[in-house]
Design a protein around this motif. Sequence first.
Motif, PDB file in Angstrom:
ATOM      1  N   SER A 210      78.169   0.164  26.259  1.00 31.67           N
ATOM      2  CA  SER A 210      78.826   1.470  26.188  1.00 31.67           C
ATOM      3  C   SER A 210      78.608   2.124  24.824  1.00 31.67           C
ATOM      4  CB  SER A 210      80.321   1.321  26.475  1.00 31.67           C
ATOM      5  OG  SER A 210      80.970   2.575  26.452  1.00 31.67           O
TER       6      SER A 210
ATOM      7  N   VAL B   5      71.726   1.189  33.228  1.00 34.02           N
ATOM      8  CA  VAL B   5      73.153   1.516  33.249  1.00 34.02           C
ATOM      9  C   VAL B   5      73.622   1.738  34.688  1.00 34.02           C
ATOM     10  CG1 VAL B   5      74.926   3.116  32.432  1.00 34.02           C
ATOM     11  CG2 VAL B   5      73.057   2.436  30.901  1.00 34.02           C
TER      12      VAL B   5
ATOM     13  N   LEU C  11      80.325   5.093  33.697  1.00 31.52           N
ATOM     14  CA  LEU C  11      80.336   3.775  33.053  1.00 31.52           C
ATOM     15  C   LEU C  11      81.710   3.486  32.464  1.00 31.52           C
ATOM     16  CD1 LEU C  11      78.882   1.211  32.040  1.00 31.52           C
ATOM     17  CD2 LEU C  11      78.234   2.511  29.992  1.00 31.52           C
TER      18      LEU C  11
END
Length: 274
Positions: A22, A48, A102
Amino acid sequence: MTVHPSLQTYAEAWTHSIEAISELVTPLVEAEWNRRTPCPGWSVRDIVSHIIGMESEMLGDPRPIHSLPRDLYHVTSEFARYMEMQVDVRRHHTAPEMTSELEYTIIRRQRQLRNETRSPDTMVRAPLGAEQTLELALRMRAFDTWVHEQDLRTTFGQPGNLDSPGAIVARDILVHGLPKVVAKEAGAPANSAVVFDVHGPVEFMRTVRVDADGHGTVDGTPSLGPLATIALDWETYVRLACGRVRHEAVADRIKVEGDQGLADAILRNFAVTP
């Protein structure tokens, strides 16, 4: 984080790597999401997307209904097709869409792990409609996330976390694949031994022994007369074992003693990840 100590290690390793990912991708501008990574066929966005997709499945979310294009050269198996679905469905998502999804997925998964009360041997969802134990599922998520963290670090020239909790999980999983590589793929002769001497942030020595029936096992005790000894650094070991590089490209980082032909066969077949 969880009431089961056997799950704690994997939960902590996963958390360490997912938060690192992240941090790596949050500042990226749009064009950087399209950069190629060492993971065959996948860009930064694809990696991702894969992480988001796999964690969503751990949360019990339904898989997307999506038809894959026919020209994806890196999709060569049913397992690869399964993995590609979560990736391809996000290929046109923007940078803000990727980072927000995410972040939301991480929050949901961390909450799930904090509240986890199931036993390690509880059967949960696995790829291709199969099932696996919760312990194996968390171990593989910790491993997969750490490997992809390393893919991103390589892509952006930001090395790090080669000795993190995820690295230790990766070591154990990759070492587990050595007997098959040596005995079956490379065809080491019966009653022989091959030593792997790994140095760097994660250091270890392992011996693969092939018995009279051609079956391989691995242990941490030295061999007095190995047929071959292969010495290399941990980062190179990971790149080879995860299929990120061919051994010819990193020959200067590998030292072989003993049977060169056997060592070459081992290094040609070193990748143990699907």
